[in-house]
Design a protein around this motif. Structure first.
Motif, PDB file in Angstrom:
ATOM      1  N   UNK A 218       0.841  -1.188   0.000  1.00  0.00           N
ATOM      2  CA  UNK A 218       0.000   0.000   0.000  1.00  0.00           C
ATOM      3  C   UNK A 218       0.882   1.248   0.000  1.00  0.00           C
ATOM      4  N   UNK A 219       0.475   2.276  -0.732  1.00  0.00           N
ATOM      5  CA  UNK A 219       1.282   3.505  -0.720  1.00  0.00           C
ATOM      6  C   UNK A 219       1.276   4.133   0.666  1.00  0.00           C
ATOM      7  N   UNK A 220       2.419   4.698   1.021  1.00  0.00           N
ATOM      8  CA  UNK A 220       2.522   5.314   2.342  1.00  0.00           C
ATOM      9  C   UNK A 220       1.670   6.584   2.374  1.00  0.00           C
ATOM     10  N   UNK A 221       0.954   6.815   3.462  1.00  0.00           N
ATOM     11  CA  UNK A 221       0.127   8.022   3.522  1.00  0.00           C
ATOM     12  C   UNK A 221       0.995   9.273   3.552  1.00  0.00           C
ATOM     13  N   UNK A 222       0.569  10.264   2.804  1.00  0.00           N
ATOM     14  CA  UNK A 222       1.322  11.522   2.772  1.00  0.00           C
ATOM     15  C   UNK A 222       1.035  12.306   4.043  1.00  0.00           C
ATOM     16  N   UNK A 223       2.020  13.026   4.553  1.00  0.00           N
ATOM     17  CA  UNK A 223       1.771  13.804   5.772  1.00  0.00           C
ATOM     18  C   UNK A 223       0.759  14.913   5.502  1.00  0.00           C
ATOM     19  N   UNK A 224      -0.127  15.119   6.441  1.00  0.00           N
ATOM     20  CA  UNK A 224      -1.138  16.151   6.272  1.00  0.00           C
ATOM     21  C   UNK A 224      -0.692  17.410   6.992  1.00  0.00           C
ATOM     22  N   UNK A 225      -1.035  18.550   6.424  1.00  0.00           N
ATOM     23  CA  UNK A 225      -0.689  19.835   7.016  1.00  0.00           C
ATOM     24  C   UNK A 225      -1.969  20.428   7.579  1.00  0.00           C
ATOM     25  N   UNK A 226      -1.942  20.780   8.849  1.00  0.00           N
ATOM     26  CA  UNK A 226      -3.120  21.397   9.462  1.00  0.00           C
ATOM     27  C   UNK A 226      -3.055  22.904   9.277  1.00  0.00           C
ATOM     28  N   UNK A 227      -4.150  23.538   9.570  1.00  0.00           N
ATOM     29  CA  UNK A 227      -4.199  24.996   9.452  1.00  0.00           C
ATOM     30  C   UNK A 227      -3.228  25.649  10.441  1.00  0.00           C
ATOM     31  N   UNK A 228      -2.975  24.962  11.561  1.00  0.00           N
ATOM     32  CA  UNK A 228      -2.048  25.513  12.556  1.00  0.00           C
ATOM     33  C   UNK A 228      -0.609  25.442  12.036  1.00  0.00           C
ATOM     34  N   UNK A 229      -0.277  24.339  11.357  1.00  0.00           N
ATOM     35  CA  UNK A 229       1.057  24.233  10.767  1.00  0.00           C
ATOM     36  C   UNK A 229       1.242  25.305   9.698  1.00  0.00           C
ATOM     37  N   UNK A 230       0.202  25.532   8.919  1.00  0.00           N
ATOM     38  CA  UNK A 230       0.276  26.513   7.841  1.00  0.00           C
ATOM     39  C   UNK A 230       0.443  27.920   8.415  1.00  0.00           C
ATOM     40  N   UNK A 231      -0.277  28.220   9.484  1.00  0.00           N
ATOM     41  CA  UNK A 231      -0.166  29.532  10.126  1.00  0.00           C
ATOM     42  C   UNK A 231       1.225  29.756  10.698  1.00  0.00           C
ATOM     43  N   UNK A 232       1.786  28.716  11.306  1.00  0.00           N
ATOM     44  CA  UNK A 232       3.139  28.840  11.874  1.00  0.00           C
ATOM     45  C   UNK A 232       4.157  29.036  10.763  1.00  0.00           C
ATOM     46  N   UNK A 233       3.958  28.347   9.643  1.00  0.00           N
ATOM     47  CA  UNK A 233       4.872  28.473   8.508  1.00  0.00           C
ATOM     48  C   UNK A 233       4.810  29.888   7.929  1.00  0.00           C
ATOM     49  N   UNK A 234       3.598  30.439   7.817  1.00  0.00           N
ATOM     50  CA  UNK A 234       3.455  31.796   7.293  1.00  0.00           C
ATOM     51  C   UNK A 234       4.109  32.816   8.217  1.00  0.00           C
ATOM     52  N   UNK A 235       3.860  32.695   9.505  1.00  0.00           N
ATOM     53  CA  UNK A 235       4.415  33.686  10.432  1.00  0.00           C
ATOM     54  C   UNK A 235       5.932  33.587  10.511  1.00  0.00           C
ATOM     55  N   UNK A 236       6.475  32.398  10.296  1.00  0.00           N
ATOM     56  CA  UNK A 236       7.936  32.244  10.336  1.00  0.00           C
ATOM     57  C   UNK A 236       8.595  32.919   9.133  1.00  0.00           C
ATOM     58  N   UNK A 237       7.916  32.899   7.978  1.00  0.00           N
ATOM     59  CA  UNK A 237       8.546  33.397   6.755  1.00  0.00           C
ATOM     60  C   UNK A 237       8.026  34.737   6.273  1.00  0.00           C
TER      61      UNK A 237
END
Length: 51
Positions: A25-44
């Motif tokens: 079975x293909x390995x599940x891709x990691x999911x990005x939550x809205x909190x991860x996305x917000x942290x990524x935006x604020x970091x950059x």
């Protein structure tokens, strides 16, 4: 009688091929939550200009 049942079920036919192993079975891709996305935006985000 037993041979007729085997033929009806398909056990006596050489057409049946047992699969050696199931497909991996293909390995599940990691999911990005809205909190991860917000942290990524604020970091950059660019530094704010001070007035």
């Amino acid at each position: 009688m037993e041979q007729e049942i085997r033929n009806a079920v398909g056990l006596g036919s050489p057409e049946l091929v047992i699969e050696s192993k199931p497909k991996p079975e293909p390995e599940p891709k990691p999911t990005v939550t809205i909190y991860d996305f917000g942290a990524l935006l604020s970091k950059h985000e660019p530094p704010k200009k001070q007035k």
